[in-house]
Write a protein that holds these residues in place. Structure first.
Motif, PDB file in Angstrom:
ATOM      1  N   LEU A   8       0.841  -1.193   0.000  1.00  0.00           N
ATOM      2  CA  LEU A   8       0.000   0.000   0.000  1.00  0.00           C
ATOM      3  C   LEU A   8       0.875   1.241   0.000  1.00  0.00           C
ATOM      4  O   LEU A   8       1.807   1.369   0.790  1.00  0.00           O
ATOM      5  N   SER A   9       0.552   2.163  -0.900  1.00  0.00           N
ATOM      6  CA  SER A   9       1.225   3.449  -0.958  1.00  0.00           C
ATOM      7  C   SER A   9       0.264   4.487  -0.390  1.00  0.00           C
ATOM      8  O   SER A   9      -0.923   4.458  -0.706  1.00  0.00           O
ATOM      9  N   PRO A  10       0.751   5.377   0.467  1.00  0.00           N
ATOM     10  CA  PRO A  10      -0.146   6.370   1.072  1.00  0.00           C
ATOM     11  C   PRO A  10      -0.867   7.192   0.003  1.00  0.00           C
ATOM     12  O   PRO A  10      -0.280   7.457  -1.040  1.00  0.00           O
ATOM     13  N   ALA A  18      -3.361   0.655  -3.593  1.00  0.00           N
ATOM     14  CA  ALA A  18      -2.751  -0.664  -3.764  1.00  0.00           C
ATOM     15  C   ALA A  18      -1.754  -0.610  -4.923  1.00  0.00           C
ATOM     16  O   ALA A  18      -2.070  -0.109  -6.006  1.00  0.00           O
ATOM     17  N   MET A  19      -0.553  -1.125  -4.674  1.00  0.00           N
ATOM     18  CA  MET A  19       0.511  -1.102  -5.669  1.00  0.00           C
ATOM     19  C   MET A  19       1.105  -2.505  -5.814  1.00  0.00           C
ATOM     20  O   MET A  19       0.941  -3.351  -4.940  1.00  0.00           O
ATOM     21  N   ILE A  20       1.803  -2.707  -6.919  1.00  0.00           N
ATOM     22  CA  ILE A  20       2.543  -3.945  -7.150  1.00  0.00           C
ATOM     23  C   ILE A  20       3.991  -3.575  -7.442  1.00  0.00           C
ATOM     24  O   ILE A  20       4.265  -2.733  -8.297  1.00  0.00           O
ATOM     25  N   PHE A  21       4.912  -4.206  -6.697  1.00  0.00           N
ATOM     26  CA  PHE A  21       6.347  -4.048  -6.933  1.00  0.00           C
ATOM     27  C   PHE A  21       6.822  -5.289  -7.667  1.00  0.00           C
ATOM     28  O   PHE A  21       6.615  -6.413  -7.201  1.00  0.00           O
ATOM     29  N   THR A  22       7.434  -5.111  -8.835  1.00  0.00           N
ATOM     30  CA  THR A  22       7.898  -6.227  -9.657  1.00  0.00           C
ATOM     31  C   THR A  22       9.414  -6.223  -9.738  1.00  0.00           C
ATOM     32  O   THR A  22      10.031  -5.179  -9.968  1.00  0.00           O
ATOM     33  N   VAL A  23       9.996  -7.409  -9.535  1.00  0.00           N
ATOM     34  CA  VAL A  23      11.429  -7.603  -9.727  1.00  0.00           C
ATOM     35  C   VAL A  23      11.592  -8.585 -10.880  1.00  0.00           C
ATOM     36  O   VAL A  23      10.988  -9.663 -10.883  1.00  0.00           O
ATOM     37  N   VAL A  24      12.380  -8.200 -11.877  1.00  0.00           N
ATOM     38  CA  VAL A  24      12.641  -9.053 -13.031  1.00  0.00           C
ATOM     39  C   VAL A  24      14.001  -9.713 -12.830  1.00  0.00           C
ATOM     40  O   VAL A  24      15.010  -9.027 -12.605  1.00  0.00           O
ATOM     41  N   SER A  69       7.412  -0.331 -10.074  1.00  0.00           N
ATOM     42  CA  SER A  69       6.155  -0.314  -9.333  1.00  0.00           C
ATOM     43  C   SER A  69       5.049   0.210 -10.223  1.00  0.00           C
ATOM     44  O   SER A  69       5.284   1.084 -11.066  1.00  0.00           O
ATOM     45  N   ALA A  70       3.853  -0.311 -10.019  1.00  0.00           N
ATOM     46  CA  ALA A  70       2.680   0.139 -10.764  1.00  0.00           C
ATOM     47  C   ALA A  70       1.455  -0.019  -9.881  1.00  0.00           C
ATOM     48  O   ALA A  70       1.448  -0.846  -8.968  1.00  0.00           O
ATOM     49  N   GLU A  71       0.429   0.780 -10.172  1.00  0.00           N
ATOM     50  CA  GLU A  71      -0.823   0.636  -9.435  1.00  0.00           C
ATOM     51  C   GLU A  71      -1.431  -0.721  -9.708  1.00  0.00           C
ATOM     52  O   GLU A  71      -1.383  -1.220 -10.831  1.00  0.00           O
ATOM     53  N   ASP A  72      -2.003  -1.327  -8.669  1.00  0.00           N
ATOM     54  CA  ASP A  72      -2.738  -2.577  -8.812  1.00  0.00           C
ATOM     55  C   ASP A  72      -4.154  -2.199  -9.244  1.00  0.00           C
ATOM     56  O   ASP A  72      -5.020  -1.952  -8.418  1.00  0.00           O
ATOM     57  N   GLN A  73      -4.354  -2.099 -10.544  1.00  0.00           N
ATOM     58  CA  GLN A  73      -5.629  -1.625 -11.089  1.00  0.00           C
ATOM     59  C   GLN A  73      -6.802  -2.470 -10.612  1.00  0.00           C
ATOM     60  O   GLN A  73      -7.862  -1.942 -10.297  1.00  0.00           O
ATOM     61  N   PHE A  74      -6.617  -3.778 -10.541  1.00  0.00           N
ATOM     62  CA  PHE A  74      -7.701  -4.667 -10.122  1.00  0.00           C
ATOM     63  C   PHE A  74      -8.112  -4.396  -8.679  1.00  0.00           C
ATOM     64  O   PHE A  74      -9.283  -4.232  -8.380  1.00  0.00           O
ATOM     65  N   ALA A  75      -7.151  -4.288  -7.777  1.00  0.00           N
ATOM     66  CA  ALA A  75      -7.458  -4.051  -6.364  1.00  0.00           C
ATOM     67  C   ALA A  75      -8.048  -2.670  -6.155  1.00  0.00           C
ATOM     68  O   ALA A  75      -8.997  -2.502  -5.404  1.00  0.00           O
ATOM     69  N   ASN A  76      -7.504  -1.661  -6.826  1.00  0.00           N
ATOM     70  CA  ASN A  76      -8.006  -0.305  -6.651  1.00  0.00           C
ATOM     71  C   ASN A  76      -9.397  -0.143  -7.258  1.00  0.00           C
ATOM     72  O   ASN A  76     -10.220   0.591  -6.731  1.00  0.00           O
ATOM     73  N   GLN A  77      -9.674  -0.842  -8.329  1.00  0.00           N
ATOM     74  CA  GLN A  77     -11.001  -0.786  -8.959  1.00  0.00           C
ATOM     75  C   GLN A  77     -12.034  -1.419  -8.034  1.00  0.00           C
ATOM     76  O   GLN A  77     -13.113  -0.885  -7.843  1.00  0.00           O
ATOM     77  N   ASN A  78     -11.689  -2.539  -7.409  1.00  0.00           N
ATOM     78  CA  ASN A  78     -12.619  -3.231  -6.509  1.00  0.00           C
ATOM     79  C   ASN A  78     -12.832  -2.468  -5.213  1.00  0.00           C
ATOM     80  O   ASN A  78     -13.901  -2.515  -4.635  1.00  0.00           O
TER      81      ASN A  78
END
Length: 75
Positions: free
Chosen positions: A39-41, A45-51, A63-72
C-alpha cells in the motif's frame, strides 16, 4: 524497495521482501517476474515487480498501481 539492486540474487531479495504474491516465468525472454503487493499512502494498492534473468539475478525493478485491487476497493 530501493535496496533491491541489479545483479542481486533471488535469495537475497526473498529475505528482504518475503514470499511474492506471484511468480511469472517468460521463457522466450528468459526472465522471471516476481510480484509483491503493498500500500502506498494514502491507501493506493501497488505492485512491486522484480525481473530476474535466467541465473535468477535482478535485471530490473518497477512499481505500478494494482488496477484490479483499486477498482474493486472503489465499489
Amino acid at each position: 524497495f530501493a535496496q533491491v539492486l541489479p545483479g542481486m540474487p533471488v535469495e537475497t531479495v526473498r529475505k528482504m521482501l518475503g514470499k511474492p504474491m506471484k511468480i511469472t516465468p517468460f521463457s522466450l525472454q528468459k526472465t522471471t517476474h516476481y510480484d509483491w503487493r503493498y500500500l502506498s499512502p494514502p491507501n493506493v494498492a501497488m505492485i512491486f515487480t522484480v525481473v530476474f534473468d535466467q541465473d535468477l539475478r535482478v535485471v530490473s525493478t518497477g512499481s505500478a498501481e494494482d488496477q484490479f485491487a483499486n477498482q474493486n476497493s472503489a465499489r
